[in-house]
Every structure is written in structure tokens, then in C-alpha cells.
Enzyme design. Structure first.
Site, PDB file in Angstrom:
ATOM      1  N   HIS A  67     -19.375   0.322  -7.519  1.00 32.03           N
ATOM      2  CA  HIS A  67     -18.417  -0.642  -6.973  1.00 32.03           C
ATOM      3  C   HIS A  67     -18.627  -0.782  -5.472  1.00 32.03           C
ATOM      4  O   HIS A  67     -19.192   0.106  -4.826  1.00 32.03           O
ATOM      5  CB  HIS A  67     -16.976  -0.176  -7.248  1.00 32.03           C
ATOM      6  N   CYS A 174       0.692  13.002  -2.857  1.00 30.75           N
ATOM      7  CA  CYS A 174      -0.052  14.176  -2.423  1.00 30.75           C
ATOM      8  C   CYS A 174      -0.695  13.851  -1.077  1.00 30.75           C
ATOM      9  O   CYS A 174      -0.911  12.689  -0.760  1.00 30.75           O
ATOM     10  CB  CYS A 174      -1.105  14.591  -3.452  1.00 30.75           C
TER      11      CYS A 174
END
Length: 632
Positions: A67, A174
Site C-alpha cells: 500500500h 494505547c
């Protein structure tokens, strides 16, 4: 946006005949050109290859998802090929890739490619789904299989909201990225669906907040679960029942959290006016709060230590000691360039530490106060010597960060009685003016005492004999393996970074090598003692070679969780041996991270490498001795 919205039948080739990576990528890029998603094939290929140079996009299990964001892309689209014979795309598990999807994303197009990447990765974890795709007879069947799987997996993503709203809301976050944030959200959402509960999860990942909770949803919810290891926006939850826990609890204990939320005994959150301050009623222990504030400072400090430390080490490597020993590091122009850059980065280290500890406690008004306090700790300013004296160092910066944060919290409480018309003047005048003044008074008073303590500790470290230093290396190395990323690990790590600030570079070397051992010991054991592990564990063990060499101790956690009584002692012993040997060999390290990539700037790196090998082998042999063969 669904995958099948971006993947047409003209963009799929089944049973492709390609023999290498370039042929596979050229075929996928040609498909992008065919469907009109790119304007410049050459430019797009260059951007794809630039992304590949950063690390392979072949994620293992026969899957690859190359990608790139590119100015040559008109609109986000997907292409796909299946290669039954497989093609080598440098996958981490060293297996050929058979399912290859290529994502084209336009520059400035947001995080569409990250969302597609995350969704594809999660779906392709299902082995039966991969087999169905490889067995598809035509492109229509291929797309139907994807559509069906996507509906099964994400059909609940936008559930029809009941009139009484979502019973439970969740926020997951996180500190470092995407994985744990989305894993916790998925675990909570899936478990709630199993229990017949209407739950919506907001994710605060590296790409920003997704699936954001609305004001109406918050008002109508029974309770909110915050599964986060960093601060999230809390003002919106004022007056609601809130359960606050770690992101790992969200992943591993979703049912327990949901039942507690439904029971009605969650504490009520009360907000006192700061945008992101976490004044919380009892659900989070004092120790965990202190730990989070400290880690916030350390995580922001690390880039300065890493960058500055490596540049300083390079300056010493490139300099000529014989020219002027007293000016070593700056004797040649090139060395002086690197040394000056490194010293500049190092100069920000302790103020950044203090500033972000204070910011974690008191949000943005605490940043300036903590930053100034950290700078005063470095300068050693006192009432009798305003120009500065003996530096209070790392301990002084820690003290300044916590005191500065709580000074601002105290000022908020004092000024909470002021009229609302003065609200705007508090953060721009009152907090910085009085906060900086007060932290200045405090630091001038305590700097001499902390400087004396800091100097005593440094002198103690310098005066240690070989035996004492080896013992210290054994203890610190072992601590890195006790909980692999937990409080013991972080305590040893912070001590190592503090020692860098004090000029004691051998301690950080022992700390890092101790953290590299657990994944490497497990990887070696799963390679040479295969009968102690299941096929899935052996496959995961291969990845631990990379994680260990990169100083990512957490790669050993799944193995430690599955068999703690055998894995953890083996890792502790291996790490302790490596840490002790590092001290014995006199190895040094100026950078607090990087693993094998910073070995060129390690002092006495050949012996450091030997210590790493010995510690890994010791841990491997002990683990092989303790673990019993797996019964078929």
C-alpha cells in the site's frame, strides 16, 4: 466504507502466473491503471517501492497487502491477485505470498488506507476465509466471499440504535499505535453482542479518534468503560458511571468489565473543569496514576535521548582522540557537527521529561511549569546562586515534573471560585505566571539537596568495582524479564535512561541486552527444540527473532502467559546472565533503544554481541529443560 465498494471484478486476477515480486507488483499496478484509480503508473510504483523499503508488507500466512499514499492516485481503490504457487515477497515468516491486495490511497485522503489495511488484516486472519478465496472459481465468486465475510465480521459495526440508546459505551486507547486500541474495541464489542448488549466503542488510535461518542449517546448510556493506557477526553463523562482500566484488560477481560458496568457499582466520574484532566473517583490506584504520569514523560523524552545519544556516539567514532584528548568528540569538523547536534538534543531531555510529566497531571497548563522546573533542575539554580550550580539531574527533573503538575492542580482549585468572566485569563496568565514563579521557588530550595543526592548516586556508581557492577547488571537484566513491559521492566528501563543522563553508559547496555533476551531465547528454543511447542507456537517463535533483535520484549508475553512457571524463570536467568556479562565486558550504550540497529555505537560491541548470544542460549537451554514435549 466496505471493501467491495473499492474492489471491482475488473481489479481482480485469479491464479496469476508471476515469478517474483516485481512481476506481482506490476500486475497489481496495471490493474489500478486499468480501473482508472491512478494517473501516473511510474510515479505510483515509485511510491509503492518507497513504502516497501521501509519494511515488507507481506504479513505472513500467505498474505501480502502492499500500500502507499501517492499523488498519482485519484481515488482510493483496491486490486487483488491470487497466486496459488506463491511468490516470495520477503514475508516475516519466510513463506511465499498467495493472496495479495494492493491499496492505492490519495495524498491528503485521510486514513482510508489504514482502515482498509486494518479491516483486511483482521478478516484474513481466518484460515478458512483465505482458503475460500484461493479456491474461488471466478471473480464474482471471489467478491461474494469477501462481501459475506465482511458482513459477518463488521455487520454489527453500525448497529441500529435503540430508542434508549447504547447501554454501554467504551473508549479504547494505547500510547503507541493501532493494534491494542482496536483489539480492545473489538473484544468489548464482540462480547457485548454475545451477551445481547448494545455497546459502542470509540477508538483513539494513531490516526485519531474513530467512531466518536455523541453527546446524546453519553447522556443515555448506563456506564462508560475506559480501556486506555493514555489520557483521553474525560470532561464529556462528568456525572456518569465510569470504569477505568488498562487496554490489556479490555482485550482479555471484556465480559468482566461489561458485567461490572451493568451492575451499577461503577464509581461516578466528577470533572473539575480542565479539558483532559483525569480527576477520578477511586477506580484507578495512586500507584498506577504515578506510573502513567512517569511513562508519559519518559515516552516523550526518549526521542531526544535516542537521537542525541546516537549522534554523540557517532561523533566519538568519527573523531581522532590523538589530536586533543581534552576535546575528544569535537577535534574534527565532522565530529564536532555530530557532537553539537547530539548535545543540543540531549539538552532538551530533562526539561521534556519534567514538562510532560506535569502535562499528564494537569494537562496543557502544566507543560510550561514542568518544563521550566526541569530546566532549573538541569541548571542547579539556587537562591544564593541564580546563575546555576550543581545540576540536580534526572532526579531533579522527576521531582520538578510531579511538583509542577500538582502546583497547577492546586492553582485550579484555588481559582475555581473566581467569576466565570475570568475563566479565559486563567490558562494564559494566572497558571503560567504563578506556576512558573512557584516552581522556581521550590526548585531553588530543593536543588542543593537533590544535587547532593544525585552526586552521591553518581559517585557510588563510578566507584563500583567489577564485582558490584556485574551484580548490578545481573539484577537489572533479570528485572527486564520479570514482567516484560510491566512495572519491573519499566523501573529498570527508567534507571538505565537516568544513568545515560548522568554519563553512566554501561548500565543502559545491561538494561537493553536484558530486554532483548526473552524473545530470542524463546525463538531459539522453538527452533531447536520443536517438540516443546505446538505448530502455531513454532510459527510465532520465528517472529520473535526479529522482535528480540529490535529490543521488543513484549514478543515473549504470549509464551509467558501460556506457561509462566517455565518461561519466565528461563527468561529471567538468560537476561541476568547477559546483563552481568555486559557489565563484565565493560560494554556501553548511549542510546536507550534500537536493539541490533545501534550495535555500531555500542562500546565494545563484539563482546556485547557475545553476551547476547550466551544469554539467549542459556535461556533457551533452561526453557528446553523445563518444558515438557507437547503431546500430539
Amino acid at each position: 466504507m466496505r471493501i467491495t465498494d473499492l474492489l471491482s471484478k475488473d481489479a481482480v486476477v485469479l491464479r496469476a502466473k508471476v515469478s517474483n515480486k516485481e512481476e506481482a507488483f506490476d500486475m497489481l499496478i496495471d490493474l489500478h491503471e486499468k480501473i482508472g484509480s491512478i494517473t501516473n503508473k511510474k510515479l505510483y510504483k515509485e511510491d509503492i517501492m518507497k513504502r516497501e523499503a521501509q519494511g515488507p508488507t507481506a504479513i505472513g500466512d500467505g498474505i501480502a497487502i502492499p500500500h502507499a499514499k501517492s499523488s498519482a492516485v485519484k481515488k482510493p481503490m483496491l486490486t487483488a491477485i491470487t497466486v496459488p504457487d506463491g511468490v516470495d515477497l520477503n514475508a516475516l515468516d519466510q513463506q511465499p505470498s498467495k493472496l495479495i491486495f494492493m491499496i492505492a490511497a490519495p495524498e491528503g485522503g485521510g486514513d482510508t488506507h489504514l482502515e482498509l489495511l486494518s479491516r483486511l488484516t483482521v478478516m484474513l486472519m481466518d484460515a478458512s476465509f483465505r482458503e475460500e478465496l484461493l479456491a474461488a472459481q471466478n471473480t464474482d465468486a471471489f467478491l461474494k466471499i469477501i462481501d459475506r465475510k465482511e458482513t459477518e465480521k463488521y455487520g454489527h459495526e453500525e448497529p441500529v440504535q435503540k430508542k434508549d440508546g447504547y447501554r454501554i459505551l467504551a473508549v479504547t486507547a494505547c500510547p503507541t499505535g493501532i493494534a491494542h486500541t482496536f483489539m480492545a474495541a473489538e473484544a468489548l464489542t464482540n462480547k457485548a453482542a454475545e451477551m445481547g448488549i448494545n455497546l459502542k466503542a470509540e477508538t483513539n488510535g494513531s490516526g485519531g479518534a474513530k467512531n466518536v461518542l455523541t453527546r446524546q449517546e453519553i447522556e443515555q448510556a448506563d456506564a462508560i468503560i475506559i480501556a486506555a493506557d493514555k489520557n483521553v477526553e474525560m470532561a464529556r463523562f462528568d456525572g456518569k458511571r465510569v470504569i477505568k482500566t488498562s487496554v490489556s484488560e479490555g482485550i482479555h477481560k471484556p465480559e468482566e468489565l461489561i458485567k461490572r458496568a451493568l451492575s451499577g457499582d461503577a464509581p461516578v466520574y466528577h470533572h473539575n473543569g480542565a479539558k483532559t484532566e483525569e480527576r477520578y473517583s477511586g477506580d484507578e490506584s495512586f500507584g498506577r496514576k504515578i506510573y502513567k504520569h512517569l511513562m508519559n514523560g519518559v515516552s516523550h523524552m526518549l526521542p531526544f535521548v535516542v537521537g542525541g545519544g546516537i549522534l554523540i556516539a557517532l561523533a566519538f567514532l568519527l573523531d581522532d582522540y590523538a589530536i586533543d584528548p581534552s576535546n575528544f568528540g569535537k577535534n574534527t569538523p565532522l565530529a564536532a557537527f555530530f557532537k553539537t547536534l547530539g548535545d543540543t538534543a540531549f539538552g532538551f531531555m530533562l526539561p521534556i521529561l519534567a514538562g510532560y510529566i506535569a502535562m499528564s497531571i494537569a494537562d496543557r497548563p502544566g507543560l510550561a511549569v514542568g518544563f521550566v522546573g526541569g530546566a532549573l533542575a538541569v541548571s542547579g539554580m539556587t537562591f544564593l546562586n541564580p546563575d546555576g550550580g550543581i545540576s540536580a539531574g534526572f532526579l531533579g527533573a522527576l521531582f520538578a515534573g510531579f511538583v509542577g503538575g500538582y502546583i497547577v492542580v492546586g492553582l485550579r482549585k484555588i481559582f475555581s471560585k473566581l467569576p466565570d468572566s475570568l475563566e479565559g485569563i486563567k490558562p494564559v496568565l494566572l497558571y503560567p505566571l504563578l506556576g512558573v514563579l512557584l516552581i522556581g521557588v521550590v526548585m531553588c530550595a530543593v536543588n542543593p539537596l537533590i544535587a547532593m543526592l544525585n552526586e552521591a548516586l553518581n559517585n557510588g556508581l563510578r566507584s563500583m568495582g567489577t564485582t558490584s557492577k556485574v551484580l548490578l547488571g545481573i539484577v537489572l537484566g533479570g528485572m527486564m524479564s520479570i514482567d516484560m513491559g510491566g512495572p519491573f521492566n519499566k523501573a529498570a528501563y527508567v534507571f538505565g535512561t537516568a544513568s545515560i543522563a548522568s554519563g553512566e553508559y554501561d548500565i543502559m547496555a545491561a538494561v537493553m541486552i536484558g530486554g532483548m533476551i526473552p524473545p530470542l531465547a524463546i525463538a531459539l528454543c522453538s527452533t531447536f527444540f520443536k517438540n516443546r511447542f505446538t505448530p502455531a507456537e513454532r510459527q510465532s517463535g520465528l517472529v520473535n527473532y526479529i522482535l528480540g533483535l529490535c529490543f521488543i520484549s513484549e514478543g515473549a508475553i504470549p509464551f509467558a502467559a501460556a506457561d509462566p512457571l517455565r518461561v519466565i524463570p528461563s527468561c529471567i536467568v538468560g537476561s541476568a546472565v547477559a546483563g552481568g556479562l555486559s557489565m563484565l565486558f565493560g560494554c556501553t550504550l548511549m542510546a536507550p533503544h534500537g536493539g541490533i540497529f545501534v550495535f555500531p555505537v555500542v562500546g565494545n560491541w563484539p563482546m556485547y554481541l557475545l553476551a547476547l548470544v550466551i544469554g539467549s542460549v542459556v535461556g533457551c537451554i533452561m526453557l528446553a529443560f523445563l518444558k515438557k514435549p507437547v503431546q500430539k
